[in-house]
Design an enzyme around this catalytic site. Structure first.
Site, PDB file in Angstrom:
ATOM      1  N   SER A 116       0.826  -1.210   0.000  1.00 54.15           N
ATOM      2  CA  SER A 116       0.000   0.000   0.000  1.00 54.15           C
ATOM      3  C   SER A 116       0.853   1.251   0.000  1.00 54.15           C
ATOM      4  O   SER A 116       0.346   2.343  -0.270  1.00 54.15           O
ATOM      5  CB  SER A 116      -0.866   0.030   1.260  1.00 54.15           C
ATOM      6  N   HIS A 137      -1.316  -2.734  -7.097  1.00 56.03           N
ATOM      7  CA  HIS A 137      -2.010  -2.389  -5.854  1.00 56.03           C
ATOM      8  C   HIS A 137      -3.524  -2.452  -6.017  1.00 56.03           C
ATOM      9  O   HIS A 137      -4.138  -1.564  -6.603  1.00 56.03           O
ATOM     10  CB  HIS A 137      -1.565  -0.981  -5.395  1.00 56.03           C
ATOM     11  N   GLU A 149      -3.818   0.210  -8.922  1.00 51.16           N
ATOM     12  CA  GLU A 149      -2.670   1.058  -9.270  1.00 51.16           C
ATOM     13  C   GLU A 149      -1.526   0.155  -9.729  1.00 51.16           C
ATOM     14  O   GLU A 149      -1.186  -0.817  -9.040  1.00 51.16           O
ATOM     15  CB  GLU A 149      -2.219   1.885  -8.060  1.00 51.16           C
ATOM     16  N   ASN A 187      -3.586   6.071  -1.446  1.00 49.87           N
ATOM     17  CA  ASN A 187      -3.301   5.995  -0.005  1.00 49.87           C
ATOM     18  C   ASN A 187      -2.750   7.298   0.545  1.00 49.87           C
ATOM     19  O   ASN A 187      -2.905   7.584   1.733  1.00 49.87           O
ATOM     20  CB  ASN A 187      -2.354   4.834   0.300  1.00 49.87           C
TER      21      ASN A 187
HETATM   22  P1  NAD Z   1      -3.589  -9.643   6.355  1.00 49.65           P
HETATM   23  O1  NAD Z   1      -2.989  -9.440   7.685  1.00 49.65           O
HETATM   24  O2  NAD Z   1      -5.066  -9.795   6.239  1.00 49.65           O
HETATM   25  O3  NAD Z   1      -2.948 -10.940   5.646  1.00 49.65           O
HETATM   26  C1  NAD Z   1      -1.574 -11.100   5.490  1.00 49.65           C
HETATM   27  C2  NAD Z   1      -1.309 -12.594   5.300  1.00 49.65           C
HETATM   28  O4  NAD Z   1       0.059 -12.763   4.974  1.00 49.65           O
HETATM   29  C3  NAD Z   1      -1.586 -13.419   6.554  1.00 49.65           C
HETATM   30  O5  NAD Z   1      -2.392 -14.541   6.201  1.00 49.65           O
HETATM   31  C4  NAD Z   1      -0.194 -13.851   7.017  1.00 49.65           C
HETATM   32  O6  NAD Z   1      -0.174 -15.149   7.598  1.00 49.65           O
HETATM   33  C5  NAD Z   1       0.553 -13.861   5.712  1.00 49.65           C
HETATM   34  N1  NAD Z   1       2.004 -13.681   5.845  1.00 49.65           N
HETATM   35  C6  NAD Z   1       2.668 -12.845   6.656  1.00 49.65           C
HETATM   36  N2  NAD Z   1       4.000 -12.971   6.446  1.00 49.65           N
HETATM   37  C7  NAD Z   1       4.147 -13.896   5.478  1.00 49.65           C
HETATM   38  C8  NAD Z   1       5.262 -14.440   4.809  1.00 49.65           C
HETATM   39  N3  NAD Z   1       6.496 -14.094   5.106  1.00 49.65           N
HETATM   40  N4  NAD Z   1       5.033 -15.351   3.841  1.00 49.65           N
HETATM   41  C9  NAD Z   1       3.769 -15.708   3.528  1.00 49.65           C
HETATM   42  N5  NAD Z   1       2.673 -15.219   4.120  1.00 49.65           N
HETATM   43  C10 NAD Z   1       2.874 -14.326   5.088  1.00 49.65           C
HETATM   44  O7  NAD Z   1      -3.045  -8.449   5.453  1.00 49.65           O
HETATM   45  P2  NAD Z   1      -3.754  -7.762   4.187  1.00 49.65           P
HETATM   46  O8  NAD Z   1      -4.711  -6.742   4.682  1.00 49.65           O
HETATM   47  O9  NAD Z   1      -4.217  -8.816   3.239  1.00 49.65           O
HETATM   48  O10 NAD Z   1      -2.532  -6.941   3.572  1.00 49.65           O
HETATM   49  C11 NAD Z   1      -1.550  -7.586   2.791  1.00 49.65           C
HETATM   50  C12 NAD Z   1      -0.800  -6.554   1.958  1.00 49.65           C
HETATM   51  O11 NAD Z   1      -1.744  -5.870   1.112  1.00 49.65           O
HETATM   52  C13 NAD Z   1      -0.101  -5.461   2.766  1.00 49.65           C
HETATM   53  O12 NAD Z   1       1.071  -5.104   2.091  1.00 49.65           O
HETATM   54  C14 NAD Z   1      -1.113  -4.320   2.747  1.00 49.65           C
HETATM   55  O13 NAD Z   1      -0.501  -3.050   2.918  1.00 49.65           O
HETATM   56  C15 NAD Z   1      -1.680  -4.471   1.351  1.00 49.65           C
HETATM   57  N6  NAD Z   1      -3.016  -3.905   1.157  1.00 49.65           N
HETATM   58  C16 NAD Z   1      -3.984  -4.078   2.113  1.00 49.65           C
HETATM   59  C17 NAD Z   1      -5.247  -3.544   1.893  1.00 49.65           C
HETATM   60  C18 NAD Z   1      -6.345  -3.722   2.896  1.00 49.65           C
HETATM   61  O14 NAD Z   1      -7.371  -3.026   2.790  1.00 49.65           O
HETATM   62  N7  NAD Z   1      -6.231  -4.624   3.866  1.00 49.65           N
HETATM   63  C19 NAD Z   1      -5.529  -2.861   0.704  1.00 49.65           C
HETATM   64  C20 NAD Z   1      -4.529  -2.748  -0.273  1.00 49.65           C
HETATM   65  C21 NAD Z   1      -3.274  -3.266  -0.029  1.00 49.65           C
END
Ligand code: NAD
Length: 289
Positions: A116, A137, A149, A187
């Site tokens: 993000s 993204h 994005e 963001n």
């Molecule tokens: P989340 O916490 O819901 O899920 C993350 C997952 O990754 C978990 O299941 C965890 O077990 C796994 N994980 C952590 N470290 C790991 C590793 N080394 N190898 C494999 N798996 C691993 O997080 P999320 O909300 O899905 O966010 C994930 C990414 O997407 C982040 O970079 C976040 O900034 C980005 N993002 C999130 C959103 C949102 O609204 N939540 C929106 C856009 C982008």
């Protein structure tokens, strides 16, 4: 195309649904097998729900379900043409994953990050094939939100950008190419939506539900606190911290103590059943709807 999705949490699941619905095969990877199994069940349940709502034919849902696999070791991703990383928003953890992935996947495979806020240049820096590294993204819920994005790093090739643009369009998305600046476009704007709302609450000027109700009255689909709960309060805080640090501690982007306290209390939002609001058990735990 075989698409590997690393991280089977909120975003990984939504990206998997969108990718499967576009007819691609998906391998969903997470650290623990139980997390993978839970995510596979959740994605399949979302496909069934799409059939019930008349948004997907039952044949397409069956085909999509058959194209979905999971793995909890990286070698399960070896055959993937495109890898989309959606793990925790931490540069060190993403570096560790990508440097290992580069050793496993084909020399033609594209490595994309759903970060993000973290600099694409910085994420690419330890890699050997930086031309094949790109920001991709998605927005939450990833199978519903149209915007994607595409962020070009300093060494990302045009072919890599083009592949991501056509992949996003195949998923029915509207891609926008963004520059590699902290928070990219959306963001960066959105930080003020979350941060100012929290300042208002900390000053005692309004309560959490009041802020959300008023912002929805203005036309936003969700209020800032509802949205933080959907995103994951922890993930949203990580993004704020990352953006603030990359802007050399610019006060406009300073994280909120309120958000830190909510995260410290384990209230990570809908996925844990409580954040700024509490949720009945059925709506918790990363369920894509
Ligand atoms: P989340 O916490 O819901 O899920 C993350 C997952 O990754 C978990 O299941 C965890 O077990 C796994 N994980 C952590 N470290 C790991 C590793 N080394 N190898 C494999 N798996 C691993 O997080 P999320 O909300 O899905 O966010 C994930 C990414 O997407 C982040 O970079 C976040 O900034 C980005 N993002 C999130 C959103 C949102 O609204 N939540 C929106 C856009 C982008």
């Amino acid at each position: 195309m075989i698409v590997g999705i690393c991280g089977a949490g909120t975003m990984g699941r939504g990206i998997a649904i969108a990718t499967l619905q576009a007819g691609h095969a998906v391998v969903l990877y997470d650290l623990q097998q139980h997390a993978v199994d839970e995510a596979l069940a959740s994605v399949r349940a979302a496909l069934t729900k799409a059939v019930e709502k008349g948004k997907l034919s039952s044949e397409a849902a069956e085909r999509a379900s058959a194209q979905l696999q999971g793995c909890s070791t990286l070698d399960g991703l070896a055959a993937c043409d495109l890898l989309v990383e959606a793990i925790v928003e931490r540069m060190d953890v993403k570096h560790a994953l990508f440097t290992q992935l580069e050793q496993i996947v084909a020399p033609t495979a594209i490595l994309a990050t759903n970060t993000s806020s973290i600099s694409i240049a910085a994420l690419a820096s330890p890699l050997q094939h930086r031309d094949r590294f790109v920001g991709l993204h998605f927005f939450n819920p990833a199978h519903i939100m149209k915007l994607v994005e595409v962020i070009r790093g300093p060494e990302t090739s045009q072919a890599t950008v083009d592949l991501c643009l056509s992949f996003a369009r195949e998923l029915g998305k509207t891609p926008a190419v963004a520059k590699d600046v902290p928070g990219f476009i959306v963001n960066r704007v959105a930080r003020n939506f979350y941060n100012e709302a929290q300042r208002i609450v900390m000053e005692g000027a309004a309560e959490v539900p009041q802020v959300d109700t008023l912002m929805k009255g203005l036309g936003f689909r969700m209020g800032p606190f509802e949205l933080m709960d959907l995103i994951g309060v922890d993930t949203n805080l990580d993004v704020t911290k990352s953006q603030w640090q990359q802007f050399f501690l610019e006060p406009r982007f300073m994280p909120s103590l309120l958000q830190q306290q909510v995260v410290d209390a384990g209230a990570t939002g809908k996925k844990s059943g409580r954040g700024f609001y509490t949720y009945p058990p059925t709506t918790g735990k990363n369920e894509p709807s």
